[in-house]
Motif scaffolding. Structure first.
Motif, PDB file in Angstrom:
ATOM      1  N   ALA A 121      12.628   7.779  18.000  1.00 40.10           N
ATOM      2  CA  ALA A 121      12.162   8.572  19.141  1.00 40.10           C
ATOM      3  C   ALA A 121      12.851   9.926  19.174  1.00 40.10           C
ATOM      4  O   ALA A 121      12.231  10.956  19.483  1.00 40.10           O
ATOM      5  CB  ALA A 121      12.415   7.819  20.443  1.00 40.10           C
ATOM      6  N   ALA A 122      14.150   9.933  18.859  1.00 43.87           N
ATOM      7  CA  ALA A 122      14.896  11.192  18.849  1.00 43.87           C
ATOM      8  C   ALA A 122      14.337  12.153  17.804  1.00 43.87           C
ATOM      9  O   ALA A 122      14.173  13.355  18.062  1.00 43.87           O
ATOM     10  CB  ALA A 122      16.370  10.913  18.574  1.00 43.87           C
ATOM     11  N   ALA A 123      14.033  11.629  16.632  1.00 43.02           N
ATOM     12  CA  ALA A 123      13.443  12.466  15.585  1.00 43.02           C
ATOM     13  C   ALA A 123      12.081  12.990  16.023  1.00 43.02           C
ATOM     14  O   ALA A 123      11.713  14.135  15.733  1.00 43.02           O
ATOM     15  CB  ALA A 123      13.317  11.668  14.290  1.00 43.02           C
ATOM     16  N   PHE A 166      16.468  22.045  18.099  1.00 39.69           N
ATOM     17  CA  PHE A 166      16.009  20.784  17.501  1.00 39.69           C
ATOM     18  C   PHE A 166      16.980  19.664  17.861  1.00 39.69           C
ATOM     19  O   PHE A 166      16.577  18.575  18.289  1.00 39.69           O
ATOM     20  CB  PHE A 166      15.907  20.937  15.980  1.00 39.69           C
ATOM     21  N   LEU A 167      18.279  19.943  17.704  1.00 42.13           N
ATOM     22  CA  LEU A 167      19.299  18.937  17.995  1.00 42.13           C
ATOM     23  C   LEU A 167      19.381  18.636  19.490  1.00 42.13           C
ATOM     24  O   LEU A 167      19.589  17.481  19.887  1.00 42.13           O
ATOM     25  CB  LEU A 167      20.656  19.407  17.476  1.00 42.13           C
ATOM     26  N   ILE A 168      19.226  19.653  20.319  1.00 41.06           N
ATOM     27  CA  ILE A 168      19.264  19.429  21.768  1.00 41.06           C
ATOM     28  C   ILE A 168      18.168  18.459  22.181  1.00 41.06           C
ATOM     29  O   ILE A 168      18.406  17.503  22.935  1.00 41.06           O
ATOM     30  CB  ILE A 168      19.115  20.762  22.531  1.00 41.06           C
ATOM     31  N   LEU A 207       9.631  21.494  17.092  1.00 43.95           N
ATOM     32  CA  LEU A 207       9.130  22.338  16.003  1.00 43.95           C
ATOM     33  C   LEU A 207       7.684  22.746  16.262  1.00 43.95           C
ATOM     34  O   LEU A 207       7.307  23.911  16.059  1.00 43.95           O
ATOM     35  CB  LEU A 207       9.236  21.584  14.672  1.00 43.95           C
ATOM     36  N   ALA A 208       6.878  21.789  16.721  1.00 47.28           N
ATOM     37  CA  ALA A 208       5.480  22.096  17.023  1.00 47.28           C
ATOM     38  C   ALA A 208       5.380  23.102  18.166  1.00 47.28           C
ATOM     39  O   ALA A 208       4.571  24.042  18.120  1.00 47.28           O
ATOM     40  CB  ALA A 208       4.733  20.812  17.378  1.00 47.28           C
ATOM     41  N   SER A 209       6.223  22.926  19.183  1.00 50.24           N
ATOM     42  CA  SER A 209       6.209  23.851  20.319  1.00 50.24           C
ATOM     43  C   SER A 209       6.620  25.256  19.896  1.00 50.24           C
ATOM     44  O   SER A 209       6.055  26.252  20.367  1.00 50.24           O
ATOM     45  CB  SER A 209       7.156  23.342  21.412  1.00 50.24           C
ATOM     46  N   ALA A 210       7.603  25.333  19.013  1.00 48.09           N
ATOM     47  CA  ALA A 210       8.052  26.641  18.535  1.00 48.09           C
ATOM     48  C   ALA A 210       6.942  27.354  17.772  1.00 48.09           C
ATOM     49  O   ALA A 210       6.752  28.573  17.909  1.00 48.09           O
ATOM     50  CB  ALA A 210       9.285  26.470  17.653  1.00 48.09           C
ATOM     51  N   LEU A 211       6.207  26.608  16.975  1.00 46.72           N
ATOM     52  CA  LEU A 211       5.105  27.210  16.221  1.00 46.72           C
ATOM     53  C   LEU A 211       4.004  27.693  17.160  1.00 46.72           C
ATOM     54  O   LEU A 211       3.425  28.762  16.956  1.00 46.72           O
ATOM     55  CB  LEU A 211       4.545  26.191  15.224  1.00 46.72           C
ATOM     56  N   VAL A 212       3.725  26.914  18.195  1.00 45.66           N
ATOM     57  CA  VAL A 212       2.696  27.311  19.160  1.00 45.66           C
ATOM     58  C   VAL A 212       3.109  28.581  19.896  1.00 45.66           C
ATOM     59  O   VAL A 212       2.298  29.480  20.129  1.00 45.66           O
ATOM     60  CB  VAL A 212       2.432  26.166  20.167  1.00 45.66           C
ATOM     61  N   GLN A 213       4.396  28.658  20.253  1.00 43.03           N
ATOM     62  CA  GLN A 213       4.882  29.813  21.014  1.00 43.03           C
ATOM     63  C   GLN A 213       5.288  30.981  20.114  1.00 43.03           C
ATOM     64  O   GLN A 213       5.677  32.041  20.605  1.00 43.03           O
ATOM     65  CB  GLN A 213       6.067  29.389  21.889  1.00 43.03           C
ATOM     66  N   LYS A 214       5.243  30.745  18.802  1.00 51.36           N
ATOM     67  CA  LYS A 214       5.482  31.795  17.813  1.00 51.36           C
ATOM     68  C   LYS A 214       6.876  32.413  17.925  1.00 51.36           C
ATOM     69  O   LYS A 214       7.039  33.636  17.894  1.00 51.36           O
ATOM     70  CB  LYS A 214       4.418  32.892  17.926  1.00 51.36           C
ATOM     71  N   PHE A 215       7.892  31.546  18.093  1.00 56.29           N
ATOM     72  CA  PHE A 215       9.249  32.070  17.994  1.00 56.29           C
ATOM     73  C   PHE A 215       9.995  31.352  16.878  1.00 56.29           C
ATOM     74  O   PHE A 215       9.593  30.285  16.418  1.00 56.29           O
ATOM     75  CB  PHE A 215      10.018  31.991  19.318  1.00 56.29           C
ATOM     76  N   ASP A 216      11.071  31.992  16.417  1.00 58.68           N
ATOM     77  CA  ASP A 216      11.812  31.477  15.267  1.00 58.68           C
ATOM     78  C   ASP A 216      12.401  30.099  15.564  1.00 58.68           C
ATOM     79  O   ASP A 216      12.775  29.790  16.704  1.00 58.68           O
ATOM     80  CB  ASP A 216      12.943  32.438  14.895  1.00 58.68           C
TER      81      ASP A 216
END
Length: 341
Positions: free
Chosen positions: A159-161, A183-185, A168-177
């Motif tokens: 579940a943590a993974a 990820f660890l948080i 990662l998916a959210s970052a790609l959607v929002q287009k930030f690095d």
């Protein structure tokens, strides 16, 4: 033979127990219709029973051995064992995984598993896990991977993974690095909350589940790991700034309060968990906040269309997963006498 001994009859109706072998029932119907053409046939075998019997028949024909799991007094389960044996396949009829120790399964390279309709999923999971440990040497690699997968699921690392991947998916959607810290948080927070809430309410989170043995044997260790994971997530968050830290602290505080009796006595509901559907909604909100909103807040982004889309995406995915999990748990909860919350 029994049909031939029946006296002459004018009115004949044919019914069967709902768990009757569908093939045997068909043979009896043909025999009765052959002698009493006017006989009326009622299809009283339930669809799920018919499908399960067909699956067992097909599976037994392909496996070197079969394990049927269910109560000794269950006509449904007993019928499955009979069908498997009729295929000429060595068949083991057991109630619990502990019974596997008395049977040499290591000589079989392929073992099929089926269970009666009333057999809880967590019992089936334990049996499958037990069978994996008895597999022949040629299956060592598969066994190792299977045991690793079971360990990851049982200990909530899986579940943590998943939470990290949703970041990662959210970052790609929002287009930030991408940032390893976020990820660890997300992963550490989800890991900590899952474990802490399970131990705060063992009856709903652990007892009767396939995680029971793993968690209860090492309770102190898992609680320690959960606390350390939460502290690590908070430290990583404050390193990103005060705003992500405060947001994560608030989410964590609310997560811990989920199982606590915070409402006054005398009310129908004493805690958030007792509100119908609260688990699905609160879990989805927490995952969405920590994977889609918190990174944006830490990076100085304001609310945007991308953040809203990412939030709704994560919320929907987690909500559907949670609901499906609850549907599967309803069967187990009914059998051990508790309410699915």
């Amino acid at each position: 033979a029994d049909v031939e001994r029946l006296p002459p009859l004018d009115k004949v109706a044919i019914v069967a127990q709902t768990t009757q072998d569908i093939d045997l029932y068909g043979e009896i119907v043909n025999a009765v219709k052959g002698r009493f053409p006017q006989a009326v046939v009622f299809d009283t075998i339930c669809d799920s029973t018919e499908k399960r019997q067909k699956e067992v028949r097909d599976l037994a024909a392909r496996m070197e051995a079969m394990v049927i799991v269910g109560g000794r007094n269950s006509a449904n389960t007993r019928r499955l064992a009979e069908i498997s044996e009729h295929q000429g396949t060595p068949t083991l009829y057991i109630e619990t995984a502990e019974e596997l120790k008395d049977h040499p399964l290591g000589r079989y390279n392929s073992i099929g598993v089926s269970a009666g309709a009333s057999t809880p999923n967590w019992i089936i999971d334990r049996v499958v896990s037990g069978i994996a440990s008895y597999q022949a040497p040629s299956g060592k690699r598969v066994k190792m991977l299977f045991n690793l997968w079971l360990f990851l699921v049982r200990t909530d690392v899986y579940a943590a993974a998943g939470a990290g991947c949703l970041y990662l998916a959210s970052a790609l959607v929002q287009k930030f690095d991408l940032h390893l810290s976020y990820f660890l948080i997300a992963a550490l927070y989800v890991y900590a909350m899952h474990i802490l809430n399970r131990f705060m309410d063992k009856k709903a989170g652990i007892i009767g589940s396939f995680r029971e043995e793993t968690y209860l044997e090492r309770e102190a260790l898992f609680i320690f790991l959960a606390v350390m994971a939460l502290l690590s997530a908070l430290i990583l968050a404050i390193a990103q700034g005060i705003r992500p830290f405060l947001l994560l602290f608030l989410i964590s505080f609310l997560g811990v309060l989920y199982n606590a009796n915070v409402l006054p006595q005398g009310r129908h509901f004493r805690s958030l968990k007792e509100l119908p559907g609260s688990k699905n909604v609160s879990m989805s909100l927490a995952w969405a906040m920590v994977t889609a909103v918190l990174p944006g807040v830490g990076l100085g982004f304001s609310v945007s269309a991308g953040m809203v889309v990412a939030f709704l995406f994560v919320f929907t995915v987690v909500f559907i997963r949670s609901v499906i999990s609850d549907v599967l748990d309803i069967q187990n909860d009914r059998l051990i006498g508790r309410e699915t919350i």
